[in-house]
Write a protein that holds these residues in place. Structure first.
Motif, PDB file in Angstrom:
ATOM      1  N   GLU A 203       7.992 -34.520  -2.809  1.00 45.21           N
ATOM      2  CA  GLU A 203       9.225 -34.322  -3.576  1.00 45.21           C
ATOM      3  C   GLU A 203       8.969 -34.469  -5.073  1.00 45.21           C
ATOM      4  N   GLU A 204       8.133 -35.423  -5.436  1.00 37.82           N
ATOM      5  CA  GLU A 204       7.788 -35.603  -6.848  1.00 37.82           C
ATOM      6  C   GLU A 204       7.046 -34.379  -7.380  1.00 37.82           C
ATOM      7  N   HIS A 205       6.151 -33.843  -6.580  1.00 41.20           N
ATOM      8  CA  HIS A 205       5.384 -32.681  -7.024  1.00 41.20           C
ATOM      9  C   HIS A 205       6.272 -31.456  -7.176  1.00 41.20           C
ATOM     10  N   PHE A 206       7.259 -31.318  -6.314  1.00 39.54           N
ATOM     11  CA  PHE A 206       8.156 -30.155  -6.369  1.00 39.54           C
ATOM     12  C   PHE A 206       9.012 -30.136  -7.639  1.00 39.54           C
ATOM     13  N   THR A 207       9.154 -31.270  -8.320  1.00 39.16           N
ATOM     14  CA  THR A 207      10.013 -31.322  -9.506  1.00 39.16           C
ATOM     15  C   THR A 207       9.350 -30.729 -10.746  1.00 39.16           C
ATOM     16  N   LEU A 208       8.055 -30.430 -10.661  1.00 36.14           N
ATOM     17  CA  LEU A 208       7.354 -29.893 -11.824  1.00 36.14           C
ATOM     18  C   LEU A 208       7.871 -28.506 -12.182  1.00 36.14           C
ATOM     19  N   LYS A 209       7.699 -28.150 -13.432  1.00 36.20           N
ATOM     20  CA  LYS A 209       8.131 -26.845 -13.913  1.00 36.20           C
ATOM     21  C   LYS A 209       7.290 -25.744 -13.274  1.00 36.20           C
ATOM     22  N   ASP A 210       7.911 -24.602 -13.018  1.00 31.74           N
ATOM     23  CA  ASP A 210       7.226 -23.434 -12.428  1.00 31.74           C
ATOM     24  C   ASP A 210       6.530 -23.793 -11.119  1.00 31.74           C
ATOM     25  N   SER A 211       7.273 -24.451 -10.254  1.00 28.37           N
ATOM     26  CA  SER A 211       6.665 -24.973  -9.020  1.00 28.37           C
ATOM     27  C   SER A 211       7.092 -24.236  -7.757  1.00 28.37           C
ATOM     28  N   ALA A 212       7.538 -22.989  -7.880  1.00 35.98           N
ATOM     29  CA  ALA A 212       8.046 -22.254  -6.719  1.00 35.98           C
ATOM     30  C   ALA A 212       7.001 -22.086  -5.626  1.00 35.98           C
ATOM     31  N   ARG A 213       5.742 -22.038  -5.991  1.00 29.43           N
ATOM     32  CA  ARG A 213       4.682 -21.852  -4.995  1.00 29.43           C
ATOM     33  C   ARG A 213       4.412 -23.135  -4.211  1.00 29.43           C
ATOM     34  N   LEU A 214       4.702 -24.283  -4.786  1.00 31.99           N
ATOM     35  CA  LEU A 214       4.326 -25.554  -4.175  1.00 31.99           C
ATOM     36  C   LEU A 214       4.986 -25.807  -2.813  1.00 31.99           C
ATOM     37  N   ARG A 364      -5.478 -19.534  -6.985  1.00 30.99           N
ATOM     38  CA  ARG A 364      -5.677 -19.282  -8.404  1.00 30.99           C
ATOM     39  C   ARG A 364      -4.368 -19.287  -9.198  1.00 30.99           C
ATOM     40  N   ARG A 365      -3.242 -19.119  -8.515  1.00 31.16           N
ATOM     41  CA  ARG A 365      -1.967 -19.069  -9.221  1.00 31.16           C
ATOM     42  C   ARG A 365      -1.412 -20.449  -9.527  1.00 31.16           C
ATOM     43  N   ILE A 366      -2.020 -21.482  -8.956  1.00 27.21           N
ATOM     44  CA  ILE A 366      -1.556 -22.842  -9.226  1.00 27.21           C
ATOM     45  C   ILE A 366      -2.000 -23.261 -10.610  1.00 27.21           C
ATOM     46  N   LYS A 367      -1.044 -23.780 -11.388  1.00 26.88           N
ATOM     47  CA  LYS A 367      -1.316 -24.147 -12.772  1.00 26.88           C
ATOM     48  C   LYS A 367      -2.151 -25.429 -12.845  1.00 26.88           C
ATOM     49  N   THR A 368      -2.878 -25.568 -13.934  1.00 27.33           N
ATOM     50  CA  THR A 368      -3.711 -26.757 -14.123  1.00 27.33           C
ATOM     51  C   THR A 368      -2.874 -28.026 -14.127  1.00 27.33           C
ATOM     52  N   HIS A 369      -1.703 -27.980 -14.767  1.00 26.36           N
ATOM     53  CA  HIS A 369      -0.896 -29.198 -14.821  1.00 26.36           C
ATOM     54  C   HIS A 369      -0.359 -29.576 -13.443  1.00 26.36           C
ATOM     55  N   HIS A 370      -0.184 -28.591 -12.540  1.00 29.28           N
ATOM     56  CA  HIS A 370       0.201 -28.917 -11.165  1.00 29.28           C
ATOM     57  C   HIS A 370      -0.920 -29.689 -10.470  1.00 29.28           C
ATOM     58  N   LEU A 371      -2.161 -29.271 -10.714  1.00 31.01           N
ATOM     59  CA  LEU A 371      -3.310 -29.962 -10.114  1.00 31.01           C
ATOM     60  C   LEU A 371      -3.449 -31.373 -10.685  1.00 31.01           C
ATOM     61  N   GLU A 372      -3.299 -31.481 -11.983  1.00 28.60           N
ATOM     62  CA  GLU A 372      -3.435 -32.795 -12.628  1.00 28.60           C
ATOM     63  C   GLU A 372      -2.386 -33.776 -12.111  1.00 28.60           C
ATOM     64  N   GLU A 373      -1.162 -33.292 -11.976  1.00 25.51           N
ATOM     65  CA  GLU A 373      -0.095 -34.179 -11.488  1.00 25.51           C
ATOM     66  C   GLU A 373      -0.319 -34.565 -10.032  1.00 25.51           C
ATOM     67  N   TRP A 374      -0.803 -33.626  -9.214  1.00 22.34           N
ATOM     68  CA  TRP A 374      -1.066 -33.959  -7.816  1.00 22.34           C
ATOM     69  C   TRP A 374      -2.182 -35.002  -7.721  1.00 22.34           C
ATOM     70  N   ASP A 375      -3.190 -34.867  -8.558  1.00 26.80           N
ATOM     71  CA  ASP A 375      -4.274 -35.844  -8.594  1.00 26.80           C
ATOM     72  C   ASP A 375      -3.728 -37.247  -8.889  1.00 26.80           C
ATOM     73  N   LYS A 376      -2.807 -37.341  -9.830  1.00 22.56           N
ATOM     74  CA  LYS A 376      -2.185 -38.642 -10.154  1.00 22.56           C
ATOM     75  C   LYS A 376      -1.347 -39.158  -8.988  1.00 22.56           C
ATOM     76  N   ILE A 377      -0.578 -38.257  -8.386  1.00 21.81           N
ATOM     77  CA  ILE A 377       0.332 -38.652  -7.303  1.00 21.81           C
ATOM     78  C   ILE A 377      -0.421 -39.217  -6.106  1.00 21.81           C
ATOM     79  N   ILE A 378      -1.468 -38.534  -5.678  1.00 21.27           N
ATOM     80  CA  ILE A 378      -2.156 -38.987  -4.461  1.00 21.27           C
ATOM     81  C   ILE A 378      -2.931 -40.275  -4.699  1.00 21.27           C
ATOM     82  N   ARG A 379      -3.317 -40.534  -5.929  1.00 18.83           N
ATOM     83  CA  ARG A 379      -4.036 -41.778  -6.215  1.00 18.83           C
ATOM     84  C   ARG A 379      -3.108 -42.969  -6.302  1.00 18.83           C
ATOM     85  N   ASN A 380      -1.820 -42.686  -6.396  1.00 19.86           N
ATOM     86  CA  ASN A 380      -0.834 -43.769  -6.372  1.00 19.86           C
ATOM     87  C   ASN A 380      -0.245 -44.021  -4.982  1.00 19.86           C
ATOM     88  N   LEU A 381      -0.669 -43.209  -3.999  1.00 20.93           N
ATOM     89  CA  LEU A 381      -0.147 -43.386  -2.643  1.00 20.93           C
ATOM     90  C   LEU A 381      -0.672 -44.692  -2.028  1.00 20.93           C
TER      91      LEU A 381
END
Length: 381
Positions: A203-214, A364-381
């Protein structure tokens, strides 16, 4: 003479010359104002790939033939009356065709951020030069886009230097993305996870901008996690995930995700994902059109919108008509409630994290900031 796709060889030679210079350690000397504009533009490319593809096209047109005015992207007189370049009526270039047939494939092949349909959007296709008075709202980079082209057209900076600097910044972006991908790939979920914590992460990841693919990738990862645990999917296969850019009418697909009969390769279940869009009668009727041409027995329309469980009378009527005429169950629900339900059935629900991570880094369509945020999210799980 105008520059068109007939000049492909010259354009490709210019691109190779620029790429050779990008690979060197030499710095680029730009006026401070232009340098800031390029840096600002580069920081926004994740959400302005169309604008980036277009400005690369404008720049390479001028690099290939310095008589070409980089602001004049259409033939004079076209549409509502594209004016002639002040330097000469032939000093224009065919922006859309050069972009789609030469620049987009080149950027894509070199792993730079890009978008295929640069000149197919109203904001860029207007028969007006890209002068400082250009009326359309160009993504998030209008000021930078127009300033850069104005400085080049008025001889204050070389298009070659600007493009080299743009692509040097792209190389740094690729390095950052690659490192983030390595970090995500190294992550391993240890031990059981509380399902609600996993859901909260998505749910946190889905809130990012331009996240329709997520949400599409998340639901696909959900199916990857549970298909072996749910008896009704015995003998069925999860179809490969299709491109988010391709229209269903062109691909012949029924939904974003499809379950196939293992023996006959027939779609028996399809899932359409909507992001922050309420499900109304129009969406239900579009699903009906696709269902009528298929053998699908269940069709899900899932949304991340807060009204995901609200089915009004019009949608209910479509659902009943489809079942009566076709026999297919049209099911309206939320992405998150569906994920939560399926994960409760999974023997190892935490595996969804690794499935989703692999899908993210491979797309390839996933933005870099989407990857960076996911990296942060999973390390806080």
């Amino acid at each position: 003479m105008p520059l068109t796709v007939k000049d492909k060889k010259q354009i490709e030679e210019s691109l190779q010359k620029i790429l050779d210079k990008v690979q060197t350690e030499e710095s680029v000397d730009l006026p401070e104002g232009v340098k800031r504009a390029v840096q600002s533009f580069s920081e926004k490319v994740d959400t302005a790939t169309t604008a980036f593809t277009n400005i690369v096209t404008c720049l390479i047109a001028n690099i290939t033939d310095q008589d070409i005015d980089p602001r004049y992207h259409r033939k004079p007189g076209e549409g509502e009356g594209m004016p002639s370049p002040p330097s000469g009526k032939e000093n224009w270039f065919s922006g859309r065709s050069i972009s789609e047939r030469i620049i987009y494939p080149w950027l894509n092949a070199n792993n730079y951020r890009t978008a295929k349909s640069g000149w197919q959007t109203r904001t860029f296709e207007r028969p007006r030069p890209y002068s400082l008075s250009y009326p359309e709202n160009i993504d998030y980079v209008k000021g930078e886009f127009l300033l850069i082209l104005d400085e080049i057209a008025n001889g204050k900076v070389l298009a070659e230097d600007v493009l080299i600097y743009f692509l040097k910044l792209e190389e740094k972006e690729k390095e950052k993305r690659d490192q983030t991908i390595i970090n995500i790939a190294k992550f391993r979920s240890e031990g059981d996870k509380l399902i609600q914590d996993v859901i909260n992460a998505f749910e946190e990841h889905f809130t990012l901008k331009d996240s329709a693919r997520l949400p599409v990738l998340a639901m696909y990862a959900t199916y990857q996690t549970v298909v072996s645990d749910i008896k009704k999917y015995d003998g069925f296969n999860l179809a490969d995930l299709s491109s988010h850019e391709a229209a269903d009418s062109r691909t012949g697909s029924l939904g974003d995700i499809e379950i196939l009969d293992e023996g006959e390769d027939i779609i028996i279940e399809a899932i359409e994902i909507k992001h922050q869009i309420p499900i109304d009668e129009v969406i239900a009727l579009k699903a009906k059109e696709k269902i009528e041409k298929s053998n699908v027995s269940r069709y899900y329309i899932l949304t991340t919108h807060h009204s995901c469980n609200d089915v009004d009378a019009e949608v209910e009527r479509v659902i009943k008509t489809i079942y009566k005429e076709h026999g297919c169950q049209l099911i309206i629900n939320g992405v998150v409630p569906t994920m939560k339900y399926y994960l409760r059935l999974a023997s190892k629900p935490e595996e969804i994290i690794e499935h989703y991570s692999k899908l993210l880094v491979a797309d390839r369509r996933i933005k870099t900031h989407h990857l960076e945020e996911w990296d942060k999210i999973i390390r806080n799980l």
